[in-house]
Design a protein around this motif. Structure first.
Motif, PDB file in Angstrom:
ATOM      1  N   ALA A 171       0.778  -1.334  -0.060  1.00 43.28           N
ATOM      2  CA  ALA A 171       0.015  -0.003   0.019  1.00 43.28           C
ATOM      3  C   ALA A 171       0.997   1.345  -0.007  1.00 43.28           C
ATOM      4  N   ARG A 172       2.013   1.271   0.721  1.00 49.58           N
ATOM      5  CA  ARG A 172       2.860   2.130   0.742  1.00 49.58           C
ATOM      6  C   ARG A 172       3.621   2.436  -0.715  1.00 49.58           C
ATOM      7  N   HIS A 173       3.945   1.506  -1.108  1.00 49.21           N
ATOM      8  CA  HIS A 173       4.515   1.396  -2.475  1.00 49.21           C
ATOM      9  C   HIS A 173       3.552   1.947  -3.538  1.00 49.21           C
ATOM     10  N   ILE A 174       2.365   1.432  -3.363  1.00 48.94           N
ATOM     11  CA  ILE A 174       1.190   2.018  -4.306  1.00 48.94           C
ATOM     12  C   ILE A 174       0.776   3.280  -4.186  1.00 48.94           C
ATOM     13  N   LEU A 175       0.939   3.790  -2.684  1.00 46.12           N
ATOM     14  CA  LEU A 175       0.816   5.288  -2.636  1.00 46.12           C
ATOM     15  C   LEU A 175       1.990   6.384  -3.049  1.00 46.12           C
ATOM     16  N   ALA A 176       3.232   5.767  -2.934  1.00 45.46           N
ATOM     17  CA  ALA A 176       4.097   6.636  -3.338  1.00 45.46           C
ATOM     18  C   ALA A 176       4.294   6.579  -4.856  1.00 45.46           C
ATOM     19  N   THR A 177       3.966   5.412  -5.459  1.00 46.60           N
ATOM     20  CA  THR A 177       3.949   5.317  -7.237  1.00 46.60           C
ATOM     21  C   THR A 177       2.933   6.185  -7.409  1.00 46.60           C
ATOM     22  N   ALA A 178       1.776   6.260  -6.952  1.00 48.48           N
ATOM     23  CA  ALA A 178       0.554   7.154  -7.204  1.00 48.48           C
ATOM     24  C   ALA A 178       0.916   8.626  -7.040  1.00 48.48           C
ATOM     25  N   HIS A 179       1.694   8.911  -5.886  1.00 48.72           N
ATOM     26  CA  HIS A 179       1.879  10.096  -5.720  1.00 48.72           C
ATOM     27  C   HIS A 179       2.775  10.653  -6.739  1.00 48.72           C
ATOM     28  N   ALA A 180       3.841   9.984  -7.057  1.00 49.08           N
ATOM     29  CA  ALA A 180       4.851  10.076  -8.071  1.00 49.08           C
ATOM     30  C   ALA A 180       4.218  10.296  -9.367  1.00 49.08           C
ATOM     31  N   GLU A 181       3.168   9.450  -9.758  1.00 48.70           N
ATOM     32  CA  GLU A 181       2.613   9.592 -11.001  1.00 48.70           C
ATOM     33  C   GLU A 181       1.655  10.647 -10.950  1.00 48.70           C
ATOM     34  N   ALA A 182       1.026  11.068  -9.947  1.00 45.45           N
ATOM     35  CA  ALA A 182       0.455  12.204  -9.913  1.00 45.45           C
ATOM     36  C   ALA A 182       1.123  13.571 -10.187  1.00 45.45           C
ATOM     37  N   GLN A 183       2.421  13.634  -9.583  1.00 46.15           N
ATOM     38  CA  GLN A 183       3.143  14.799  -9.905  1.00 46.15           C
ATOM     39  C   GLN A 183       3.799  14.786 -11.176  1.00 46.15           C
ATOM     40  N   ARG A 184       3.920  13.541 -11.645  1.00 44.46           N
ATOM     41  CA  ARG A 184       4.527  13.563 -13.207  1.00 44.46           C
ATOM     42  C   ARG A 184       3.606  13.994 -14.160  1.00 44.46           C
ATOM     43  N   LEU A 185       2.168  13.506 -13.926  1.00 46.24           N
ATOM     44  CA  LEU A 185       1.045  14.003 -14.708  1.00 46.24           C
ATOM     45  C   LEU A 185       0.932  15.380 -14.598  1.00 46.24           C
ATOM     46  N   ALA A 186       0.998  15.978 -13.487  1.00 44.32           N
ATOM     47  CA  ALA A 186       0.746  17.445 -13.070  1.00 44.32           C
ATOM     48  C   ALA A 186       1.743  18.265 -13.880  1.00 44.32           C
TER      49      ALA A 186
END
Length: 170
Positions: free
Chosen positions: A80-95
């Motif tokens: 879950a932490r890894h998924i959240l970190a990946t999602a956060h990084a992906e969100a920043q990249r997409l932003a």
């Protein structure tokens, strides 16, 4: 009154033999009773030992299941932490990507608007020039019609013919 049992030999009396018979009976019956009680106690001991062994085995299985569940929970939390970190990084990249794309789109639209303005200005200048040329041509035509007659027309043509060699040389 004298007690005869104390004066005679003790084996000569019936109470002695009754006592001996009771002792023998108690020993024989006691052995059988003790064997039965011992058998019951042994069976009970075996049943209790089997229950304790089963409880120990169940406890070991439960501890193993608990350890496995804790490991799975820890793994799930890590996932879950890894998924959240990946999602956060992906969100920043997409932003960042969307911001860059929005910036590029804004620049393209600004460039297109400037080009449209420039084209409109160029068209307006061309229209003004065309209108000026039309007005100048009409004015020149009207001026020449009014000011030039047949005689002056011949003089102008002669003058242009004589000036032609000079204009071609120089």
């Amino acid at each position: 009154m004298q007690y005869d049992a104390l004066n005679a030999h003790f084996w000569a009396h019936g109470t002695f033999w009754v006592f001996i018979a009771i002792v023998i009976f108690a020993v024989i019956a006691g052995r059988k009773v003790l064997q039965g009680i011992g058998g019951l106690l042994d069976a009970r001991t075996k049943a209790v030992q089997a229950a304790l062994d089963e409880a120990a085995q169940l406890k070991a299985e439960a501890e193993a299941m608990l350890a496995e569940a804790k490991q799975k929970q820890a793994q799930a939390q890590e996932d879950a932490r890894h998924i959240l970190a990946t999602a956060h990084a992906e969100a920043q990249r997409l932003a960042a990507e969307l911001a860059a794309e929005a910036q590029a789109t804004a620049q393209r639209r600004e460039k297109m608007a400037l080009e449209r303005i420039q084209a409109a200005e160029s068209a307006a200048v061309k229209e003004v020039r065309a209108a000026a040329i039309d007005i100048a041509t009409a004015a020149s035509t009207a001026l020449l019609r009014d000011s030039v007659s047949n005689d002056s027309d011949a003089v102008l043509i002669d003058h242009a013919i004589t000036a032609l060699p000079k204009a071609l040389r120089g």
